[in-house]
Design a protein around this motif. Structure first.
Motif, PDB file in Angstrom:
ATOM      1  N   GLY A   1       4.344  54.299  -6.110  1.00 28.63           N
ATOM      2  CA  GLY A   1       5.619  54.453  -6.817  1.00 28.63           C
ATOM      3  C   GLY A   1       6.805  54.154  -5.919  1.00 28.63           C
ATOM      4  N   ILE A   2       6.742  54.605  -4.680  1.00 31.28           N
ATOM      5  CA  ILE A   2       7.814  54.332  -3.714  1.00 31.28           C
ATOM      6  C   ILE A   2       7.918  52.836  -3.441  1.00 31.28           C
ATOM      7  N   LEU A   3       6.777  52.181  -3.250  1.00 30.07           N
ATOM      8  CA  LEU A   3       6.784  50.741  -2.989  1.00 30.07           C
ATOM      9  C   LEU A   3       7.333  49.951  -4.181  1.00 30.07           C
ATOM     10  N   LEU A   4       6.970  50.365  -5.398  1.00 35.85           N
ATOM     11  CA  LEU A   4       7.489  49.685  -6.583  1.00 35.85           C
ATOM     12  C   LEU A   4       9.004  49.811  -6.644  1.00 35.85           C
ATOM     13  N   ARG A   5       9.519  51.004  -6.369  1.00 38.59           N
ATOM     14  CA  ARG A   5      10.972  51.215  -6.396  1.00 38.59           C
ATOM     15  C   ARG A   5      11.668  50.344  -5.354  1.00 38.59           C
ATOM     16  N   LEU A   6      11.131  50.316  -4.131  1.00 43.58           N
ATOM     17  CA  LEU A   6      11.741  49.491  -3.079  1.00 43.58           C
ATOM     18  C   LEU A   6      11.636  48.004  -3.406  1.00 43.58           C
ATOM     19  N   GLY A   7      10.500  47.593  -3.925  1.00 39.61           N
ATOM     20  CA  GLY A   7      10.332  46.188  -4.285  1.00 39.61           C
ATOM     21  C   GLY A   7      11.290  45.765  -5.378  1.00 39.61           C
ATOM     22  N   ASP A   8      11.468  46.623  -6.364  1.00 36.62           N
ATOM     23  CA  ASP A   8      12.355  46.290  -7.474  1.00 36.62           C
ATOM     24  C   ASP A   8      13.815  46.241  -7.030  1.00 36.62           C
ATOM     25  N   ILE A   9      14.235  47.227  -6.260  1.00 30.33           N
ATOM     26  CA  ILE A   9      15.638  47.289  -5.863  1.00 30.33           C
ATOM     27  C   ILE A   9      16.000  46.200  -4.855  1.00 30.33           C
ATOM     28  N   SER A  10      15.024  45.736  -4.091  1.00 26.24           N
ATOM     29  CA  SER A  10      15.321  44.677  -3.128  1.00 26.24           C
ATOM     30  C   SER A  10      15.204  43.284  -3.756  1.00 26.24           C
ATOM     31  N   ASP A  11      14.757  43.205  -4.985  1.00 26.21           N
ATOM     32  CA  ASP A  11      14.686  41.933  -5.707  1.00 26.21           C
ATOM     33  C   ASP A  11      16.066  41.658  -6.314  1.00 26.21           C
ATOM     34  N   PHE A  12      16.993  41.325  -5.448  1.00 24.24           N
ATOM     35  CA  PHE A  12      18.398  41.179  -5.823  1.00 24.24           C
ATOM     36  C   PHE A  12      18.887  39.826  -5.324  1.00 24.24           C
ATOM     37  N   ASN A  13      18.682  38.805  -6.147  1.00 21.27           N
ATOM     38  CA  ASN A  13      19.172  37.469  -5.805  1.00 21.27           C
ATOM     39  C   ASN A  13      19.181  36.614  -7.066  1.00 21.27           C
ATOM     40  N   SER A  14      19.565  35.355  -6.915  1.00 18.32           N
ATOM     41  CA  SER A  14      19.708  34.496  -8.085  1.00 18.32           C
ATOM     42  C   SER A  14      18.365  34.110  -8.704  1.00 18.32           C
TER      43      SER A  14
END
Length: 191
Positions: A48-61
């Motif tokens: 769950g922690i990894l999913l949250r970090l992966g999702d929030i760091s997926d910030f680009n065009s």
């Protein structure tokens, strides 16, 4: 699960998916940090922690394709959110510092709109909070699950045509005793 056809991880996966949009406390209340399914040892809490970090760091065009933006034609706050993604130019967001084996999150880009830049800085605050929580939670786990992520996003956004000071004002009022204001009676002399 191989060799255990009556066992599955359906509930754990569902909770991990829900946890990625909930408050961080949801993870602790609903996900185990250790479980066994068949011959496999699992840690849904860490997933769950990894999913949250992966999702929030997926910030680009790449996350917000320009063609879809043009089709949707968002307005107001939604438009600002889409444009915030467009200024990020790197696709590899999570990096590793080989000198100290510490991971870090870095964003590179250019911005010509101070309002959008401010929006991105607010997003970085959210990412920093998520990193802090991930580091704190995993610090109590078995060594193989400990995250060692630099606590602050590396901000490499270049302002184009303006300067943006990184100033912030937080107001936090704490009253331990109620405030009492005396009644002031006007006197005849003051009237």
């Amino acid at each position: 699960i191989p060799s255990y056809p009556s066992s599955n991880i359906m509930e754990e996966v569902a909770l991990i998916c829900v946890a990625h949009t909930e408050d961080i406390g949801f993870l602790k209340q609903n996900l185990k940090s250790y479980d066994e399914k068949g011959k496999y040892k699992i840690n849904p809490y860490f997933c769950g922690i990894l999913l949250r970090l992966g999702d929030i760091s997926d910030f680009n065009s790449n996350r917000t394709p320009r063609k879809l933006y043009e089709l949707i034609n968002p307005e107001n706050k939604s438009d600002e959110e889409w444009k915030s993604h467009f200024i990020i130019e790197n696709s590899e967001i999570i990096k590793k510092d080989d000198a100290n084996s510490q991971s870090y999150i870095a964003f590179y880009g250019r911005c010509s709109d101070p309002k959008i830049h401010r929006n991105v800085l607010g997003y970085f605050d959210w990412v920093n909070n998520e990193i802090y929580n991930a580091n704190l939670i995993t610090s109590t786990m078995n060594n193989r699950y400990k995250l060692n992520i630099k606590p602050q996003v590396e901000n490499n956004i270049t302002p184009m045509g303006y300067t943006i000071p990184n100033l912030k004002l937080d107001l936090n009022f704490v009253f331990e005793t109620p405030l009492v204001f005396p009644m002031i009676q006007p006197s005849l002399a003051s009237l």
